[in-house]
Design a protein around this motif. Structure first.
Motif, PDB file in Angstrom:
ATOM      1  N   TRP A 532       0.835  -1.198   0.000  1.00 35.01           N
ATOM      2  CA  TRP A 532       0.000   0.000   0.000  1.00 35.01           C
ATOM      3  C   TRP A 532       0.874   1.253   0.000  1.00 35.01           C
ATOM      4  O   TRP A 532       2.034   1.209   0.427  1.00 35.01           O
ATOM      5  CB  TRP A 532      -0.894  -0.015   1.243  1.00 35.01           C
ATOM      6  N   ALA A 533       0.312   2.354  -0.464  1.00 40.26           N
ATOM      7  CA  ALA A 533       1.005   3.640  -0.437  1.00 40.26           C
ATOM      8  C   ALA A 533       0.016   4.702   0.022  1.00 40.26           C
ATOM      9  O   ALA A 533      -1.207   4.560  -0.140  1.00 40.26           O
ATOM     10  CB  ALA A 533       1.563   3.997  -1.811  1.00 40.26           C
ATOM     11  N   GLN A 534       0.536   5.761   0.603  1.00 40.01           N
ATOM     12  CA  GLN A 534      -0.320   6.870   0.994  1.00 40.01           C
ATOM     13  C   GLN A 534       0.481   8.156   0.933  1.00 40.01           C
ATOM     14  O   GLN A 534       1.706   8.160   1.039  1.00 40.01           O
ATOM     15  CB  GLN A 534      -0.886   6.669   2.394  1.00 40.01           C
ATOM     16  N   ILE A 535      -0.243   9.259   0.757  1.00 40.48           N
ATOM     17  CA  ILE A 535       0.379  10.572   0.706  1.00 40.48           C
ATOM     18  C   ILE A 535      -0.539  11.542   1.418  1.00 40.48           C
ATOM     19  O   ILE A 535      -1.773  11.445   1.315  1.00 40.48           O
ATOM     20  CB  ILE A 535       0.665  11.004  -0.747  1.00 40.48           C
ATOM     21  N   ALA A 536       0.029  12.445   2.195  1.00 41.93           N
ATOM     22  CA  ALA A 536      -0.780  13.271   3.096  1.00 41.93           C
ATOM     23  C   ALA A 536      -0.355  14.729   3.029  1.00 41.93           C
ATOM     24  O   ALA A 536       0.767  15.057   2.642  1.00 41.93           O
ATOM     25  CB  ALA A 536      -0.676  12.753   4.521  1.00 41.93           C
ATOM     26  N   ASP A 537      -1.292  15.568   3.430  1.00 39.13           N
ATOM     27  CA  ASP A 537      -1.046  17.002   3.541  1.00 39.13           C
ATOM     28  C   ASP A 537      -1.757  17.442   4.810  1.00 39.13           C
ATOM     29  O   ASP A 537      -2.978  17.557   4.836  1.00 39.13           O
ATOM     30  CB  ASP A 537      -1.607  17.730   2.318  1.00 39.13           C
ATOM     31  N   TYR A 538      -0.994  17.663   5.884  1.00 35.73           N
ATOM     32  CA  TYR A 538      -1.585  17.893   7.190  1.00 35.73           C
ATOM     33  C   TYR A 538      -1.664  19.371   7.528  1.00 35.73           C
ATOM     34  O   TYR A 538      -0.804  20.162   7.146  1.00 35.73           O
ATOM     35  CB  TYR A 538      -0.772  17.175   8.278  1.00 35.73           C
ATOM     36  N   ARG A 539      -2.710  19.702   8.281  1.00 30.98           N
ATOM     37  CA  ARG A 539      -2.883  21.022   8.881  1.00 30.98           C
ATOM     38  C   ARG A 539      -2.787  22.157   7.860  1.00 30.98           C
ATOM     39  O   ARG A 539      -1.961  23.058   7.961  1.00 30.98           O
ATOM     40  CB  ARG A 539      -1.865  21.230  10.010  1.00 30.98           C
ATOM     41  N   THR A 540      -3.641  22.072   6.862  1.00 29.64           N
ATOM     42  CA  THR A 540      -3.770  23.158   5.895  1.00 29.64           C
ATOM     43  C   THR A 540      -4.823  24.133   6.397  1.00 29.64           C
ATOM     44  O   THR A 540      -5.931  23.732   6.740  1.00 29.64           O
ATOM     45  CB  THR A 540      -4.164  22.604   4.518  1.00 29.64           C
ATOM     46  N   ALA A 541      -4.506  25.400   6.458  1.00 29.05           N
ATOM     47  CA  ALA A 541      -5.467  26.410   6.916  1.00 29.05           C
ATOM     48  C   ALA A 541      -6.427  26.730   5.779  1.00 29.05           C
ATOM     49  O   ALA A 541      -6.011  27.107   4.684  1.00 29.05           O
ATOM     50  CB  ALA A 541      -4.732  27.668   7.369  1.00 29.05           C
ATOM     51  N   ALA A 542      -7.717  26.553   6.036  1.00 26.94           N
ATOM     52  CA  ALA A 542      -8.733  26.797   5.007  1.00 26.94           C
ATOM     53  C   ALA A 542      -8.916  28.295   4.802  1.00 26.94           C
ATOM     54  O   ALA A 542      -9.211  29.020   5.743  1.00 26.94           O
ATOM     55  CB  ALA A 542     -10.052  26.152   5.410  1.00 26.94           C
ATOM     56  N   GLN A 543      -8.724  28.730   3.565  1.00 30.68           N
ATOM     57  CA  GLN A 543      -8.874  30.138   3.207  1.00 30.68           C
ATOM     58  C   GLN A 543     -10.045  30.278   2.255  1.00 30.68           C
ATOM     59  O   GLN A 543     -10.193  29.475   1.325  1.00 30.68           O
ATOM     60  CB  GLN A 543      -7.601  30.640   2.531  1.00 30.68           C
ATOM     61  N   GLN A 544     -10.859  31.299   2.464  1.00 27.06           N
ATOM     62  CA  GLN A 544     -12.031  31.496   1.616  1.00 27.06           C
ATOM     63  C   GLN A 544     -11.596  31.700   0.170  1.00 27.06           C
ATOM     64  O   GLN A 544     -10.626  32.396  -0.117  1.00 27.06           O
ATOM     65  CB  GLN A 544     -12.831  32.701   2.097  1.00 27.06           C
ATOM     66  N   GLY A 545     -12.320  31.063  -0.751  1.00 25.87           N
ATOM     67  CA  GLY A 545     -11.997  31.172  -2.171  1.00 25.87           C
ATOM     68  C   GLY A 545     -11.810  29.807  -2.802  1.00 25.87           C
ATOM     69  O   GLY A 545     -11.905  28.778  -2.139  1.00 25.87           O
ATOM     70  N   GLU A 546     -11.544  29.808  -4.126  1.00 28.67           N
ATOM     71  CA  GLU A 546     -11.378  28.565  -4.867  1.00 28.67           C
ATOM     72  C   GLU A 546      -9.918  28.383  -5.260  1.00 28.67           C
ATOM     73  O   GLU A 546      -9.203  29.345  -5.522  1.00 28.67           O
ATOM     74  CB  GLU A 546     -12.248  28.577  -6.123  1.00 28.67           C
ATOM     75  N   ARG A 547      -9.479  27.129  -5.311  1.00 25.52           N
ATOM     76  CA  ARG A 547      -8.102  26.834  -5.718  1.00 25.52           C
ATOM     77  C   ARG A 547      -8.032  25.404  -6.232  1.00 25.52           C
ATOM     78  O   ARG A 547      -8.916  24.584  -5.955  1.00 25.52           O
ATOM     79  CB  ARG A 547      -7.135  27.012  -4.553  1.00 25.52           C
ATOM     80  N   ASP A 548      -6.959  25.120  -7.003  1.00 26.57           N
ATOM     81  CA  ASP A 548      -6.690  23.773  -7.497  1.00 26.57           C
ATOM     82  C   ASP A 548      -5.453  23.238  -6.807  1.00 26.57           C
ATOM     83  O   ASP A 548      -4.474  23.957  -6.596  1.00 26.57           O
ATOM     84  CB  ASP A 548      -6.479  23.793  -9.015  1.00 26.57           C
ATOM     85  N   ASP A 549      -5.483  21.969  -6.469  1.00 27.86           N
ATOM     86  CA  ASP A 549      -4.373  21.336  -5.762  1.00 27.86           C
ATOM     87  C   ASP A 549      -4.075  20.002  -6.439  1.00 27.86           C
ATOM     88  O   ASP A 549      -4.970  19.157  -6.588  1.00 27.86           O
ATOM     89  CB  ASP A 549      -4.743  21.116  -4.291  1.00 27.86           C
ATOM     90  N   VAL A 550      -2.822  19.831  -6.878  1.00 25.46           N
ATOM     91  CA  VAL A 550      -2.412  18.623  -7.587  1.00 25.46           C
ATOM     92  C   VAL A 550      -1.770  17.650  -6.614  1.00 25.46           C
ATOM     93  O   VAL A 550      -0.869  18.014  -5.862  1.00 25.46           O
ATOM     94  CB  VAL A 550      -1.433  18.964  -8.724  1.00 25.46           C
ATOM     95  N   TRP A 551      -2.229  16.399  -6.640  1.00 24.93           N
ATOM     96  CA  TRP A 551      -1.685  15.326  -5.805  1.00 24.93           C
ATOM     97  C   TRP A 551      -0.934  14.347  -6.699  1.00 24.93           C
ATOM     98  O   TRP A 551      -1.393  13.966  -7.766  1.00 24.93           O
ATOM     99  CB  TRP A 551      -2.807  14.570  -5.101  1.00 24.93           C
TER     100      TRP A 551
END
Length: 771
Positions: A532-551
């Motif tokens: 198995w594999a996993q990838i994480a992004d911890y403790r991101t502060a949510a900011q109002q607005g739209e955005r794209d994030d590539v994993w």
């Protein structure tokens, strides 16, 4: 009725929420702030409140206990521990009781059901304090149940008072021909404040003699609780005398009154002495004066207008002194026996798939009364974004320092009722979390977690549907890196235990998060356990607005040396290197993969010095030498589609420095390729510009790169072609021309710094070329 009663007392999206504080930084429609004209909105978050990270309930308990000459079942009292942090806590418990002289109480008196307990994040755990009166000297014992962390940090305590009543003294055997119908008389009283509370007992004297006997009656009572002081005069009344005829009997009435008498246990004796000088009869007297109690009859009604079909827990919390009572109500009816005071009575009544949270603030003064808790009065509780079409769940809490009462169910089935003042100052509040998810197997997925907190009340408006424009909206592009083309998405946050989602790569999942909240994400993919594999992004502060994030965007580079695991040369001359675990994607987030191999080789002067799997240690000579360290990393061939093999080669100089540990300059490269699609693929014949960044070892400055060479391969590294690179304003960029035929492109990049150190990294199958 007035009475005396004893009180019994994958992608994992992790939303890290302070559920007991108002949301800051959110838009008015989201966070419940006031509008520009300062007119409060119906859903205004009125204040912020910081929840104690760990609470113990109750904070104090008083346990009456009666001495026993034989082994009996222990008296048990529950203690609840609530963990309001985001981490599981292991706590240790210790009971310490002493008598009035300060001596430790016998171990047999008190015992905890567990010496340590694990309390999960945001959850409660309980232990029982078990008390035994057998084999312990009667008296008053006081102390605490102390709570500490596993490291010994104090977390709280419960003050404990145990009143171990001694047995009533055995009466002396009668002298003469007269006997009494009872050796002892016990009166159960409640006080203070009930002037008409009276208990009367009839005592019969029998005379077996042939002549009548006149008895003088006198009584003594001491207390409370065995103290030598005389009891108040109003506690007990008896006639001065009685005459018992020959071969007959006579009755007297013993009267006990609890009005105005301090709480406790009073012991004494009634002595009947004959005027003939040859008769004496002793009767033991015991008067138990308890706390004033009134019956509060609770009647539950569900939303269908009938009594709940399942047992329902009802809690009563004393605003006056913090006491707590609970009842498991069967068939919709139950009775609390409560002392005078102000209480919040709370329950959650189930109807169908949902529940209605009900809170009544009541005052118990000088009479019994009925309390109807009717779910039909509930207002709907809803919390979901507008227009996303994701079915959701709602969980509503009524919070006190002692307990949290929860109602949950699908949106549209949760309701709330508040009976009490509009605002209260006590440390209570109403918390709502809404969450929902849609799998991303046949199309784009979605997930949301929203939260509201209201201090001191249940608000009059409990329906909120913020627009996506009022939220933090992130389109998470999960790129294709998994040979099985599927993965798992687990969404957790706040007090949401788990939302499991299925993802087929490549796919997009959009998250809707309340601005001001901190959240974490974790993607899992592979074949199964141990593969198995996993990838994480911890403790991101949510900011109002739209955005794209590539994993999992290419290039998947090697992981960083961890803090405390930096490559070092000790003052004793030993080189120590631990291969970094996992990988890093183009967005800088870290992942891990099962069954990845790491081989290390250290060489100098053309000779191999040491090798190691996963880590390498070698004793170095004191003189300065140039060393070459090679790290071959092979990814799990059943999982990995990209960066299937990575080779890193460092060249650096090192020499001994007295009394100083050195961090070695084993820097790494980071590559983020623009122009790839969600399959990590470029168009055939296209040209890509690839910025190359250097990731320095922890505690070392970013090196100045003086030269860089770039090579590409379209046959998995069997042959290499030179590509161009250039530096502008301190940033190096490689320019790569892709082949016309479909396939994979591998990269080999060598960077040299101003000190002559080099790092060369080779990425086999860095990205794909596909129409």
């Amino acid at each position: 009725m007035k009475s005396r009663a004893s009180i019994t007392v994958s992608v994992t999206l992790t939303l890290v929420v302070n559920t007991l504080a108002a949301v800051s930084g959110a838009s008015p429609a989201v966070a419940g702030t006031t509008s520009t004209d300062r007119t409060p909105r119906p859903y205004e978050v009125t204040s912020e409140r910081s929840k104690a990270p760990f609470t113990v309930a109750p904070r104090r308990m008083v346990v009456p206990l009666t001495w026993s000459g034989t082994t009996v079942e222990p008296v048990s009292r529950a203690i609840t521990y609530r963990n309001n942090t985001r981490s599981t806590l292991r706590i240790r418990l210790r009971i310490a009781l002493r008598d009035r002289s300060g001596h430790a109480a016998p171990a047999a008196l008190a015992k905890l059901s567990a010496g340590s307990v694990t309390v999960r994040a945001g959850r409660e755990a309980r232990t029982n304090l078990e008390l035994r009166g057998h084999g312990v000297k009667p008296g008053a014992y006081h102390g605490t149940v102390q709570v500490t962390s596993a490291a010994g940090q104090p977390l709280g305590s419960t003050a404990v008072s145990v009143d171990l009543h001694g047995p009533a003294p055995a009466p002396a055997p009668p002298v003469g021909s007269v006997t009494a119908s009872a050796d002892s008389v016990n009166a159960d009283l409640a006080s203070p404040g009930i002037p008409d509370l009276t208990r009367r007992h009839t005592l019969t004297y029998r005379n077996t003699g042939t002549t009548a006997v006149r008895l003088r009656l006198s009584a003594t009572l001491n207390g409370p609780d065995g103290e030598a002081t005389k009891a108040p005069a109003g506690l007990f009344e008896v006639p001065d005398h009685v005459t018992v005829p020959a071969q007959g009997s006579a009755q007297v009435t013993l009267t006990f009154r609890g009005a105005g008498i301090p709480q406790g246990r009073y012991l004494g004796a009634l002595v009947a002495t004959g005027t003939d000088g040859a008769t004496k009869v002793t009767t033991t007297l015991v008067a138990e004066v308890g706390q004033e109690q009134y019956n509060v009859a609770v009647n539950l009604i569900d939303r269908n207008g009938t009594a709940p079909t399942r047992p329902t827990w009802v809690y009563a919390w004393s605003i006056s002194d913090g006491g707590r009572w609970e009842r498991k109500v069967e068939n919709g009816s139950g009775v609390f026996e409560l002392p005078p005071g102000t209480y919040d009575v709370t329950t959650a009544i189930a109807t169908g798939a949902g529940q209605t949270l009900i809170n009544h603030r009541i005052t118990v003064d000088d009479r019994d009364f009925d309390l109807r808790m009717d779910a039909r009065e509930g207002e709907p509780v809803e919390l979901s974004p507008q227009g996303i079409g994701v079915p959701g769940m709602v969980e509503a809490w009524y919070d006190t320092p002692w307990y949290r009462f929860t109602a949950e169910g699908p949106e549209g089935s949760v309701f709330a009722v508040w009976h009490g003042p509009d605002e209260v100052e006590e440390n209570v509040g109403f918390q709502v979390t809404g969450w929902g998810k849609r799998d991303a197997t046949d199309g784009p997925g979605a997930a949301y977690i929203l939260s509201r907190y209201f201090a001191g009340r249940i608000p009059p408006a409990t329906v909120w549907h913020p627009s996506p424009g009022e939220l933090s909206v992130t389109r998470n592009h999960f790129r294709s890196v998994n040979l099985s083309r599927s993965g798992g998405l687990n969404v957790t946050g706040g007090y949401v235990d788990e939302m499991r989602m299925n993802v087929t790569f490549p796919q997009t999942v959009t998250t809707y998060i309340e601005p001001g909240l901190s959240y974490s994400r974790e993607l899992g993919y592979g074949i199964g356990y141990g593969n198995w594999a996993q990838i994480a992004d911890y403790r991101t502060a949510a900011q109002q607005g739209e955005r794209d994030d590539v994993w999992n965007g290419a290039v998947l580079t090697t992981g960083d040396f961890g803090v405390g695991a930096e490559p070092r040369r000790t003052s004793g001359g030993q080189l120590s290197v631990i291969a970094p675990g996992g990988y890093v994607d183009s967005s800088g987030r870290t992942g891990s993969m099962d069954r990845t191999t790491n081989e290390l080789t250290l060489a100098a002067d053309g000779q191999t010095i040491a090798t190691g799997t996963g880590q390498l240690h070698a004793d170095l000579p004191p003189e300065s030498k140039r060393y070459t360290l090679t790290w071959d990393r092979t990814a799990n061939t059943e999982i990995a589609k990209f960066s299937t093999a990575t080779k890193t080669e460092w060249s650096f100089e090192s020499h001994h420095i007295d009394w100083e540990e050195q961090t070695l300059p084993l820097h790494l490269l980071r590559l983020a390729i623009a122009g790839l699609n969600d399959a990590n693929a470029a168009a055939p014949g296209s040209q890509l510009r690839i910025p190359v960044k250097v990731q320095p070892v922890q505690d070392l400055p970013t090196p100045e790169i003086t030269s860089m060479s770039v090579e590409t391969s379209d046959d998995d590294g069997n042959t290499w072609q030179t590509a161009s690179s250039a530096e502008e304003d301190g940033t190096w960029t490689a320019t790569v021309s892709n082949p016309d035929a479909p396939g994979f492109v591998s990269l080999r990049i060598k960077a040299t710094d101003a000190d002559g150190n080099t790092v060369t990294q080779t990425f086999i199958r860095a990205y794909e070329v596909k129409s």
